[in-house]
Motif scaffolding. Structure first.
Motif, PDB file in Angstrom:
ATOM      1  N   PRO A  86     -22.584 -12.521  12.202  1.00 21.55           N
ATOM      2  CA  PRO A  86     -23.445 -11.532  11.527  1.00 21.55           C
ATOM      3  C   PRO A  86     -23.077 -11.294  10.074  1.00 21.55           C
ATOM      4  O   PRO A  86     -23.915 -10.878   9.274  1.00 21.55           O
ATOM      5  CB  PRO A  86     -23.230 -10.263  12.363  1.00 21.55           C
ATOM      6  N   THR A  87     -21.817 -11.559   9.704  1.00 25.53           N
ATOM      7  CA  THR A  87     -21.380 -11.326   8.324  1.00 25.53           C
ATOM      8  C   THR A  87     -21.776 -12.432   7.372  1.00 25.53           C
ATOM      9  O   THR A  87     -21.510 -12.344   6.176  1.00 25.53           O
ATOM     10  CB  THR A  87     -19.850 -11.164   8.287  1.00 25.53           C
ATOM     11  N   SER A  88     -22.384 -13.486   7.879  1.00 25.45           N
ATOM     12  CA  SER A  88     -22.784 -14.592   7.018  1.00 25.45           C
ATOM     13  C   SER A  88     -23.852 -14.143   6.027  1.00 25.45           C
ATOM     14  O   SER A  88     -24.556 -13.156   6.243  1.00 25.45           O
ATOM     15  CB  SER A  88     -23.313 -15.755   7.855  1.00 25.45           C
ATOM     16  N   SER A  89     -23.951 -14.898   4.956  1.00 25.90           N
ATOM     17  CA  SER A  89     -24.929 -14.564   3.914  1.00 25.90           C
ATOM     18  C   SER A  89     -26.335 -14.923   4.370  1.00 25.90           C
ATOM     19  O   SER A  89     -26.560 -15.263   5.526  1.00 25.90           O
ATOM     20  CB  SER A  89     -24.572 -15.310   2.631  1.00 25.90           C
ATOM     21  N   GLY A  90     -27.292 -14.867   3.447  1.00 27.87           N
ATOM     22  CA  GLY A  90     -28.679 -15.152   3.777  1.00 27.87           C
ATOM     23  C   GLY A  90     -28.856 -16.516   4.413  1.00 27.87           C
ATOM     24  O   GLY A  90     -28.189 -17.486   4.044  1.00 27.87           O
ATOM     25  N   PRO A  92     -30.697 -20.078   5.384  1.00 26.90           N
ATOM     26  CA  PRO A  92     -31.569 -21.038   4.704  1.00 26.90           C
ATOM     27  C   PRO A  92     -32.972 -21.024   5.291  1.00 26.90           C
ATOM     28  O   PRO A  92     -33.201 -20.528   6.391  1.00 26.90           O
ATOM     29  CB  PRO A  92     -30.872 -22.387   4.948  1.00 26.90           C
ATOM     30  N   SER A  93     -33.904 -21.595   4.560  1.00 28.99           N
ATOM     31  CA  SER A  93     -35.287 -21.696   5.024  1.00 28.99           C
ATOM     32  C   SER A  93     -35.375 -22.681   6.189  1.00 28.99           C
ATOM     33  O   SER A  93     -34.470 -23.493   6.422  1.00 28.99           O
ATOM     34  CB  SER A  93     -36.187 -22.167   3.888  1.00 28.99           C
ATOM     35  N   ASP A  94     -36.487 -22.628   6.914  1.00 26.77           N
ATOM     36  CA  ASP A  94     -36.702 -23.550   8.023  1.00 26.77           C
ATOM     37  C   ASP A  94     -36.683 -25.001   7.545  1.00 26.77           C
ATOM     38  O   ASP A  94     -36.169 -25.886   8.241  1.00 26.77           O
ATOM     39  CB  ASP A  94     -38.032 -23.253   8.708  1.00 26.77           C
ATOM     40  N   ALA A  95     -37.240 -25.252   6.360  1.00 24.67           N
ATOM     41  CA  ALA A  95     -37.266 -26.621   5.839  1.00 24.67           C
ATOM     42  C   ALA A  95     -35.849 -27.126   5.594  1.00 24.67           C
ATOM     43  O   ALA A  95     -35.524 -28.283   5.902  1.00 24.67           O
ATOM     44  CB  ALA A  95     -38.087 -26.672   4.551  1.00 24.67           C
ATOM     45  N   VAL A  96     -35.004 -26.272   5.046  1.00 25.37           N
ATOM     46  CA  VAL A  96     -33.613 -26.658   4.796  1.00 25.37           C
ATOM     47  C   VAL A  96     -32.883 -26.895   6.113  1.00 25.37           C
ATOM     48  O   VAL A  96     -32.124 -27.860   6.267  1.00 25.37           O
ATOM     49  CB  VAL A  96     -32.894 -25.572   3.970  1.00 25.37           C
ATOM     50  N   LEU A  97     -33.131 -26.034   7.095  1.00 23.26           N
ATOM     51  CA  LEU A  97     -32.487 -26.182   8.398  1.00 23.26           C
ATOM     52  C   LEU A  97     -32.913 -27.478   9.079  1.00 23.26           C
ATOM     53  O   LEU A  97     -32.084 -28.198   9.648  1.00 23.26           O
ATOM     54  CB  LEU A  97     -32.835 -24.990   9.280  1.00 23.26           C
ATOM     55  N   ASP A  98     -34.202 -27.800   9.018  1.00 22.94           N
ATOM     56  CA  ASP A  98     -34.688 -29.016   9.658  1.00 22.94           C
ATOM     57  C   ASP A  98     -34.075 -30.263   9.027  1.00 22.94           C
ATOM     58  O   ASP A  98     -33.682 -31.206   9.733  1.00 22.94           O
ATOM     59  CB  ASP A  98     -36.215 -29.084   9.562  1.00 22.94           C
ATOM     60  N   LYS A  99     -33.994 -30.278   7.698  1.00 24.29           N
ATOM     61  CA  LYS A  99     -33.415 -31.443   7.016  1.00 24.29           C
ATOM     62  C   LYS A  99     -31.926 -31.558   7.334  1.00 24.29           C
ATOM     63  O   LYS A  99     -31.414 -32.662   7.619  1.00 24.29           O
ATOM     64  CB  LYS A  99     -33.606 -31.296   5.498  1.00 24.29           C
ATOM     65  N   ALA A 100     -31.230 -30.436   7.316  1.00 22.35           N
ATOM     66  CA  ALA A 100     -29.802 -30.458   7.629  1.00 22.35           C
ATOM     67  C   ALA A 100     -29.567 -30.942   9.056  1.00 22.35           C
ATOM     68  O   ALA A 100     -28.645 -31.722   9.327  1.00 22.35           O
ATOM     69  CB  ALA A 100     -29.206 -29.071   7.438  1.00 22.35           C
ATOM     70  N   ARG A 101     -30.413 -30.498   9.951  1.00 19.16           N
ATOM     71  CA  ARG A 101     -30.271 -30.873  11.357  1.00 19.16           C
ATOM     72  C   ARG A 101     -30.407 -32.382  11.545  1.00 19.16           C
ATOM     73  O   ARG A 101     -29.618 -33.014  12.260  1.00 19.16           O
ATOM     74  CB  ARG A 101     -31.333 -30.128  12.153  1.00 19.16           C
ATOM     75  N   GLU A 102     -31.388 -32.964  10.892  1.00 24.27           N
ATOM     76  CA  GLU A 102     -31.559 -34.418  10.990  1.00 24.27           C
ATOM     77  C   GLU A 102     -30.379 -35.148  10.376  1.00 24.27           C
ATOM     78  O   GLU A 102     -29.877 -36.125  10.938  1.00 24.27           O
ATOM     79  CB  GLU A 102     -32.858 -34.832  10.306  1.00 24.27           C
ATOM     80  N   ASP A 103     -29.916 -34.699   9.220  1.00 26.81           N
ATOM     81  CA  ASP A 103     -28.804 -35.367   8.545  1.00 26.81           C
ATOM     82  C   ASP A 103     -27.512 -35.269   9.353  1.00 26.81           C
ATOM     83  O   ASP A 103     -26.728 -36.224   9.424  1.00 26.81           O
ATOM     84  CB  ASP A 103     -28.590 -34.757   7.155  1.00 26.81           C
ATOM     85  N   ILE A 104     -27.274 -34.107   9.961  1.00 27.53           N
ATOM     86  CA  ILE A 104     -26.069 -33.926  10.756  1.00 27.53           C
ATOM     87  C   ILE A 104     -26.123 -34.794  12.009  1.00 27.53           C
ATOM     88  O   ILE A 104     -25.149 -35.459  12.367  1.00 27.53           O
ATOM     89  CB  ILE A 104     -25.889 -32.439  11.125  1.00 27.53           C
ATOM     90  N   ASP A 113     -19.734 -29.054   6.266  1.00 26.65           N
ATOM     91  CA  ASP A 113     -20.132 -29.055   4.848  1.00 26.65           C
ATOM     92  C   ASP A 113     -21.421 -28.258   4.653  1.00 26.65           C
ATOM     93  O   ASP A 113     -21.573 -27.522   3.659  1.00 26.65           O
ATOM     94  CB  ASP A 113     -20.329 -30.492   4.358  1.00 26.65           C
ATOM     95  N   PHE A 114     -22.345 -28.417   5.572  1.00 25.52           N
ATOM     96  CA  PHE A 114     -23.593 -27.653   5.511  1.00 25.52           C
ATOM     97  C   PHE A 114     -23.318 -26.160   5.606  1.00 25.52           C
ATOM     98  O   PHE A 114     -23.852 -25.353   4.824  1.00 25.52           O
ATOM     99  CB  PHE A 114     -24.524 -28.109   6.636  1.00 25.52           C
ATOM    100  N   LEU A 115     -22.473 -25.761   6.542  1.00 25.67           N
ATOM    101  CA  LEU A 115     -22.136 -24.351   6.700  1.00 25.67           C
ATOM    102  C   LEU A 115     -21.467 -23.803   5.442  1.00 25.67           C
ATOM    103  O   LEU A 115     -21.786 -22.702   4.977  1.00 25.67           O
ATOM    104  CB  LEU A 115     -21.206 -24.167   7.907  1.00 25.67           C
ATOM    105  N   THR A 116     -20.550 -24.578   4.894  1.00 31.49           N
ATOM    106  CA  THR A 116     -19.831 -24.140   3.693  1.00 31.49           C
ATOM    107  C   THR A 116     -20.776 -23.967   2.512  1.00 31.49           C
ATOM    108  O   THR A 116     -20.669 -22.996   1.747  1.00 31.49           O
ATOM    109  CB  THR A 116     -18.728 -25.145   3.344  1.00 31.49           C
ATOM    110  N   GLN A 117     -21.712 -24.882   2.357  1.00 30.77           N
ATOM    111  CA  GLN A 117     -22.650 -24.816   1.232  1.00 30.77           C
ATOM    112  C   GLN A 117     -23.441 -23.510   1.228  1.00 30.77           C
ATOM    113  O   GLN A 117     -23.698 -22.930   0.165  1.00 30.77           O
ATOM    114  CB  GLN A 117     -23.616 -26.004   1.280  1.00 30.77           C
ATOM    115  N   TYR A 118     -23.797 -23.031   2.425  1.00 31.13           N
ATOM    116  CA  TYR A 118     -24.623 -21.821   2.507  1.00 31.13           C
ATOM    117  C   TYR A 118     -23.821 -20.592   2.942  1.00 31.13           C
ATOM    118  O   TYR A 118     -24.389 -19.575   3.307  1.00 31.13           O
ATOM    119  CB  TYR A 118     -25.799 -22.070   3.464  1.00 31.13           C
ATOM    120  N   ASN A 119     -22.500 -20.721   2.870  1.00 33.44           N
ATOM    121  CA  ASN A 119     -21.605 -19.605   3.183  1.00 33.44           C
ATOM    122  C   ASN A 119     -21.877 -19.046   4.578  1.00 33.44           C
ATOM    123  O   ASN A 119     -21.966 -17.830   4.786  1.00 33.44           O
ATOM    124  CB  ASN A 119     -21.744 -18.494   2.140  1.00 33.44           C
ATOM    125  N   LEU A 120     -22.003 -19.950   5.532  1.00 32.16           N
ATOM    126  CA  LEU A 120     -22.268 -19.579   6.921  1.00 32.16           C
ATOM    127  C   LEU A 120     -21.035 -19.853   7.774  1.00 32.16           C
ATOM    128  O   LEU A 120     -20.340 -20.848   7.569  1.00 32.16           O
ATOM    129  CB  LEU A 120     -23.450 -20.379   7.471  1.00 32.16           C
TER     130      LEU A 120
END
Length: 313
Positions: A86-90, A92-104, A113-120
């Protein structure tokens, strides 16, 4: 010239590979529905089955983070649902999540790395241990799967949280592992199984049956969550289940197979103790009927049932 006796005799066969460590999450939403993903009928593992999202530990992706990290990553890859603190920052958008999901999923990007980039921060603290299952040695593909429970109303999440969501995520070889994901009440999922509308494997059937007696009604309550926490923190949450196929004349006559779990009279338990399932298989090799036999209270009697077995609590 050497004689036949001089020829080297083949050495002992190497032991079969051990089960692969894996993690699975039973995600429970505010309507007491659990997240199920539908495996592709052509998949090499659990073909056409409805399972909780999860998968194998991946050294490249998961490193030293441990199985809870694997669990959060696999839920994201297979369903698009991201479980973060719950303390994570804002988010990402659905588009960002979908692209990250495919890449991962295709190993083009590390989940961390994805989590770190968005401070999650993955909400590994919100995962409650809920049994461990070990595939019997008779199967060529074996897994040692840690199951967890996570409550959506106690974590922050991105992605869908109820209803149906179609998913067609390509794998490395161009195939598809998961063809859909959806939230469904455990009781409804069991009814669909009995009606032969979906396929379940014994671990999913066992845990759905267990949860159906706790997640009563269409609204998740604190009392229900507390009861699941009691199971998680006790012998049930620590239980390692090594299914043992056994012979049962009555079951054989009816075309069933029987698998005994820890504490059953055929698996280290006292006479008359039942902790087993009866299965009947169809033409495609999938179970068309499963019945759980468990004649003890998992809240008050499980510790005693398991105390006579060789399985460590």
């Amino acid at each position: 010239m050497s004689s036949n006796s001089d020829a080297k005799s083949p050495g002992p066969k190497p032991p079969p590979p051990g089960p692969r460590p894996s993690a699975t999450v039973i995600v429970v939403n505010s309507q007491n529905e659990v997240l199920l993903v539908h495996r592709n009928p052509k998949s090499s593992s659990f073909a056409n089955a409805h399972v909780f999202p999860g998968g194998n530990y991946d050294n490249k992706q998961d490193g030293d983070h441990g199985l809870p990290f694997t669990a959060v990553r696999e839920v994201f890859e297979e369903s698009g649902l991201l479980l973060v603190q719950p303390t994570s920052s804002g988010l990402p958008s659905d588009a960002v999540l979908d692209k990250a999901r495919e890449d991962i999923h295709s190993q083009k990007r590390l989940f961390n790395d994805f989590l770190t980039q968005y401070n999650l921060k993955p909400n590994v603290e919100g995962l409650l241990p809920f049994t461990q299952w070990i595939t019997p040695p008779i199967y060529p593909k074996r897994f040692q799967t840690q199951f967890y429970v996570a409550f959506l109303n106690e974590t922050r999440s991105a992605g869908f949280s109820s209803g149906d969501k179609q998913e067609r995520l390509p794998t490395h070889d161009g195939g598809q592992e998961v063809i859909e994901a959806r939230f469904v009440h455990p009781t409804k999922a069991l009814k669909e199984f009995y009606a032969e509308r979906i396929t379940l494997f014994p671990p999913q059937f066992y845990l759905l049956t267990t949860l159906s007696g706790i997640l009563v009604g269409g609204q998740n309550t604190r009392e229900q969550r507390d009861r699941i926490r009691v199971l998680s923190s006790g012998a049930f949450g620590r239980m390692a289940i090594n299914p043992r196929p056994i012979r049962d004349a009555d079951a054989d006559a009816e075309g069933f197979r029987v698998i005994a779990y820890e504490g059953d009279e055929a698996n280290g338990g006292s006479p008359g103790r039942r902790h087993r399932c009866r299965l009947k298989f169809g033409q495609g090799g999938s179970a068309t009927h499963i019945t759980l036999e468990r004649n003890f209270d998992i809240f008050t009697e499980l510790e005693g049932v398991l105390s006579s077995t060789s399985v460590k609590l």
